[in-house]
Design an enzyme around this catalytic site. Structure first.
Site, PDB file in Angstrom:
ATOM      1  N   GLU A 113      82.286 -13.037 -13.219  1.00 41.32           N
ATOM      2  CA  GLU A 113      81.403 -12.107 -12.527  1.00 41.32           C
ATOM      3  C   GLU A 113      81.439 -10.787 -13.295  1.00 41.32           C
ATOM      4  O   GLU A 113      82.353 -10.562 -14.110  1.00 41.32           O
ATOM      5  CB  GLU A 113      81.896 -11.888 -11.081  1.00 41.32           C
ATOM      6  CG  GLU A 113      81.809 -13.108 -10.178  1.00 41.32           C
ATOM      7  CD  GLU A 113      80.387 -13.501  -9.863  1.00 41.32           C
ATOM      8  OE1 GLU A 113      79.570 -12.621  -9.533  1.00 41.32           O
ATOM      9  OE2 GLU A 113      80.080 -14.706  -9.957  1.00 41.32           O
ATOM     10  N   GLU A 158      70.431 -23.281  -5.558  1.00 43.44           N
ATOM     11  CA  GLU A 158      71.277 -24.271  -6.216  1.00 43.44           C
ATOM     12  C   GLU A 158      72.371 -23.629  -7.056  1.00 43.44           C
ATOM     13  O   GLU A 158      73.503 -24.110  -7.100  1.00 43.44           O
ATOM     14  CB  GLU A 158      70.410 -25.183  -7.077  1.00 43.44           C
ATOM     15  CG  GLU A 158      71.135 -26.390  -7.644  1.00 43.44           C
ATOM     16  CD  GLU A 158      71.629 -27.354  -6.575  1.00 43.44           C
ATOM     17  OE1 GLU A 158      72.856 -27.377  -6.343  1.00 43.44           O
ATOM     18  OE2 GLU A 158      70.808 -28.055  -5.978  1.00 43.44           O
ATOM     19  N   LYS A 209      81.747 -19.613  -2.622  1.00 41.16           N
ATOM     20  CA  LYS A 209      81.130 -20.922  -2.899  1.00 41.16           C
ATOM     21  C   LYS A 209      81.578 -21.961  -1.875  1.00 41.16           C
ATOM     22  O   LYS A 209      80.777 -22.800  -1.430  1.00 41.16           O
ATOM     23  CB  LYS A 209      81.490 -21.377  -4.316  1.00 41.16           C
ATOM     24  CG  LYS A 209      80.842 -20.522  -5.405  1.00 41.16           C
ATOM     25  CD  LYS A 209      81.398 -20.847  -6.773  1.00 41.16           C
ATOM     26  CE  LYS A 209      80.780 -19.935  -7.829  1.00 41.16           C
ATOM     27  NZ  LYS A 209      81.379 -20.135  -9.172  1.00 41.16           N
ATOM     28  N   LYS A 218      65.737   0.280 -11.382  1.00 41.12           N
ATOM     29  CA  LYS A 218      65.130   1.543 -11.835  1.00 41.12           C
ATOM     30  C   LYS A 218      63.618   1.462 -12.027  1.00 41.12           C
ATOM     31  O   LYS A 218      62.881   2.388 -11.710  1.00 41.12           O
ATOM     32  CB  LYS A 218      65.788   1.988 -13.145  1.00 41.12           C
ATOM     33  CG  LYS A 218      67.241   2.417 -12.953  1.00 41.12           C
ATOM     34  CD  LYS A 218      67.874   2.786 -14.283  1.00 41.12           C
ATOM     35  CE  LYS A 218      69.341   3.166 -14.070  1.00 41.12           C
ATOM     36  NZ  LYS A 218      70.019   3.468 -15.360  1.00 41.12           N
TER      37      LYS A 218
END
Length: 813
Positions: free
Chosen positions: A666, A605, A681, A506
């Site tokens: 998540e 990483e 992953k 925003k």
């Protein structure tokens, strides 16, 4: 004590500036006897030369004369507004006479279609006389006594001097009977000298500086001051390096060398007389009187600061001649060098590679015509080059790094190579003419980035990393807090992390000097600037920052698609966002290609293992010749936490909710429970070892029952999973009875097949004890077998992930 002061065209561009100059001279006159050399007001000399060009081709020059007249009269009238004591009518009358002389001279040129050196000098030097006329009247109005020197009567140029060099011995002799008095302001127009008959001639570009230099010698001045519109001499062009350092002191020799190699500094011609008679020269800014400027003088460098400047010359050409036969190569080389000497061509660099049958020359563009017409088109030379390959290129830039000592080239080389070892093929040395210089020739498209990289590696004691942070959720906010808390520690290591911008979907908070992280949250909330990606890109294109990195703490696919654009703008990238590394394989390759091409870092990483060094370890294993045979790991800290809680008797739904509230999952916990997060992953690790896979190629064994309805928003989903409590409770009990533990693992087998599955782990397995949000990675390699290399630790949570990004950030240095 006498001080010669020279003021350039920008210092005399308008009435206000004339008065600034008057005040500077007045102040200096309290302690010194002053002699003033004045240039023409800004652009006037160019206009006067244009009138000559127009008249020779019989075009209307009166329009240009009107421009000149308008500017001069505007200065005179505005000066009268400042000081009504000035006799404006007298000045205007004298200026009208000058314009009449100008018109008459131009009409003669138009009629005869030619002009003499004397006429050219008379016209092109009129601007300097206007400056003297105006300045003389300012001093007269303030009741100062003045005298005007006519340089053509004192300065005599050497015979047959195409470079317009003044004969100092004769000129000094002409000043024997002239005495400069403290109570009289001596004014002299610059840019002008006389020939052997004392006819007026000009001294070429930078002629006024040269006038001041020679005048300083002739009247035995204590110092010579060159007043301009910059603070002095900089270690590099401030347009390329905005924070380049002002050089406070520089030796005559280094100043000459710096200028010869393309630095925007006083012309060597100006420095030579001052060097010979040991008169210091100070370059100062008319518009910043507080700044002491740069002092050019005799210096014996004793301090440890070896480097002092980077000069840039983008007006060069590269001539390559490649022979296909050894025959006549020696004769040809000798002939070319003979012709070069005959035509006084000064090469920046020349190299004869006998073994490769190559001749390489780097020269200034001004010699282009002579080289093409007198050398390459010479009959004898053409005979030798019939079967040769000749190429002239102008897409190169010469970068010269100057040191204070002759024996510093090895220091520069080691410094540069430690930062930019990819320039090996583009390095040239030129030790014959200037021994304390390291020359680098690069393509024009790369030169600005190259200069910035070199400058930061050599000149910056403090390593500054400029950061643009996208995403200020849990991870982004934690990262900013960590940077702020480590500020003292970073300072001790000479590292400064400068947060240039903080933005979300925003709005954007941007500060060129950096955002104070003490109260960034308040500032960000109050900030009303909306974020538009196009505007953000414009900011990045305009602003020139060294060591800039974009940190992506979002899970946005839109932002990840902009990575190539960031790299093209010269920005490093650090990301916790897995979208780019798990998206289309072609895009994955493009990112790596662009980062390698631009020599920028793309660090991720935290994509696997949060703050654990998984990617780094895997890359190091491969770089040292090791080979991955198979891999097994618990890649999800959230699933590790959930299954660990269930082992302690916590219901499945409660364990999921706890992990969600702790920020271990998540933003949508379905991504964890669907196995897709582990699959992503695993895909990153698979690609890291050279597998050309897409996400669809990763096999996922369902974690949730196939018939379970996982739709709805996050809150509804967390309510619905209560129905699965018994389902998972039974699985946990069965596993305990078999003396095993239930784990969701990611696996790459011997055949490089990658899969996500829910399995029972035996006690001997290194993954058996992993719980409470820990991650574990077992690498079975050529060197690590039968027992694997295991990396274990917490891999989920905002603090751990932010710490991983912080670690990546320090790799930018």
């Amino acid at each position: 004590m006498i001080c010669v002061m020279k003021f350039g065209g920008t210092s005399l561009s308008n009435a206000k500036n004339f008065y600034k100059v008057f005040k500077i001279i007045k102040k200096k006159n309290k302690n010194y006897t002053v002699a003033i050399v004045l240039s023409a007001p800004h652009k006037i000399t160019n206009y006067l030369i244009q009138t000559i060009k127009q008249s020779i081709i019989k075009k209307n020059f009166k329009i240009i004369i009107k421009k000149i007249k308008k500017k001069i009269e505007k200065i005179i009238k505005n000066i009268f507004k400042i000081d009504t004591n000035i006799k404006i009518k007298k000045i205007l009358k004298k200026s009208k006479k000058k314009f009449l002389i100008l018109k008459n001279l131009l009409n003669k040129i138009k009629k005869n279609k030619k002009f003499s050196n004397k006429t050219y000098a008379e016209i092109s030097s009129m601007g300097e006389y206007f400056s003297v006329l105006i300045m003389k009247n300012i001093f007269t109005a303030q009741k100062f006594n003045t005298t005007v020197l006519k340089p053509e009567k004192f300065f005599i140029i050497t015979k047959n001097s195409s470079k317009k060099i003044i004969n100092i011995k004769k000129s000094k002799n002409n000043f024997k009977n002239f005495k400069i008095k403290k109570n009289i302001i001596t004014l002299m127009p610059g840019f002008i000298a006389g020939d052997k008959n004392k006819n007026k001639t000009t001294l070429g570009r930078n002629g006024s500086d040269y006038s001041a230099s020679v005048l300083s010698v002739c009247i035995q001045a204590k110092k010579c001051e060159i007043w301009t519109d910059v603070d002095g001499v900089y270690s590099c062009d401030p347009k390329i390096i905005p924070k380049s350092k002002l050089i406070k002191k520089i030796s005559y020799k280094n100043a000459i060398n710096f200028s010869k190699l393309g630095a925007k500094i006083i012309h060597p011609k100006t420095i030579f007389p001052l060097k010979k008679f040991n008169i210091p020269c100070i370059v100062k800014n008319t518009f910043n009187k507080k700044c002491k400027g740069t002092k050019i003088k005799k210096i014996s460098y004793k301090n440890k600061k070896n480097f002092f400047g980077i000069a840039i010359n983008n007006k060069i050409k590269l001539l390559k001649i490649k022979f296909f036969s050894k025959n006549n190569f020696k004769k040809f080389s000798y002939l070319v060098l003979k012709k070069i000497k005959k035509h006084n061509i000064s090469f920046i660099f020349k190299k004869i590679k006998k073994n490769l049958l190559k001749l390489i020359f780097i020269y200034k563009k001004k010699y282009s015509k002579i080289i093409k017409q007198k050398i390459l088109k010479n009959k004898n030379i053409l005979n030798f080059t019939k079967k040769s390959k000749i190429s002239i290129k102008n897409n190169f830039v010469l970068i010269s790094i100057l040191t204070k000592f002759k024996k510093n080239n090895f220091l520069i080389i080691s410094k540069i190579y430690s930062y930019i070892n990819f320039f090996k093929k583009k390095i040239f040395f030129n030790n014959k003419n200037i021994k304390n210089v390291f020359n680098l020739i690069v393509k024009k498209k790369n030169y600005i980035k190259t200069i910035r990289k070199i400058y930061s590696s050599i000149f910056y004691k403090k390593h500054t990393i400029n950061v643009l942070l996208i995403g200020v959720g849990k991870i982004g906010s934690t990262l900013l807090d960590q940077i702020y808390s480590e500020n003292k520690s970073l300072k001790n290591k000479n590292i400064k992390i400068n947060i240039l911008g903080i933005l979300n979907s925003k709005k954007i908070l941007f500060k060129k000097k950096g955002i104070n992280l003490k109260n960034w949250k308040k500032k960000f909330k109050k900030n009303k600037k909306f974020f538009y990606f196009k505007n953000f890109i414009k900011i990045l294109k305009k602003k020139k920052f060294l060591n800039t990195v974009v940190i992506d703490c979002t899970s946005s696919n839109t932002i990840s698609k902009k990575y190539i654009k960031f790299l093209k703008l010269g920005l490093n990238i650090i990301t916790s966002n897995k979208k780019a590394n798990t998206g289309n394989f072609e895009y994955y390759k493009k990112i790596r290609y662009q980062s390698n091409k631009k020599k920028l870092k793309f660090l991720y990483e935290t994509n696997v293992g949060g703050g654990l060094p998984i990617i780094q370890t895997l890359q190091s294993l491969q770089n040292t010749g090791d080979k991955l045979i198979k891999f097994r790991g618990i890649l999800s800290g959230s699933l590790s936490y959930i299954f660990g809680e269930m082992e302690h008797g916590v219901k499945f739904s409660e364990a999921v909710k706890k992990a969600y509230l702790k920020g271990l999952t998540e933003p949508n916990p379905r991504e964890d429970l669907s196995g897709i997060d582990v699959a992503r992953k695993l895909l990153i690790l698979s690609r890291e070892i050279g597998c050309s896979l897409e996400l669809k190629d990763i096999k996922i064994q369902p974690i949730l029952p196939i018939n379970f309805n996982a739709s709805g928003n996050v809150e509804k989903f967390l309510q619905n999973i209560k129905k699965l409590d018994n389902f998972f409770h039974e699985k946990i009990i069965k596993s305990k009875n078999n003396k095993t533990k239930l784990k969701i693992i990611g696996e790459i087998n011997k055949n490089k097949i990658s899969q996500v599955k829910l399995i029972k782990i035996k006690k001997k397995d290194p993954l058996y004890d992993i719980k409470d949000g820990e991650n574990a990675f077992s690498f079975y390699t050529k060197y690590y077998q039968p027992k694997p290399l295991v990396i274990r630790g917490y891999g989920a949570g905002k603090s751990v992930t932010a710490s991983g990004i912080f670690t990546d950030l320090l790799k930018i240095i």
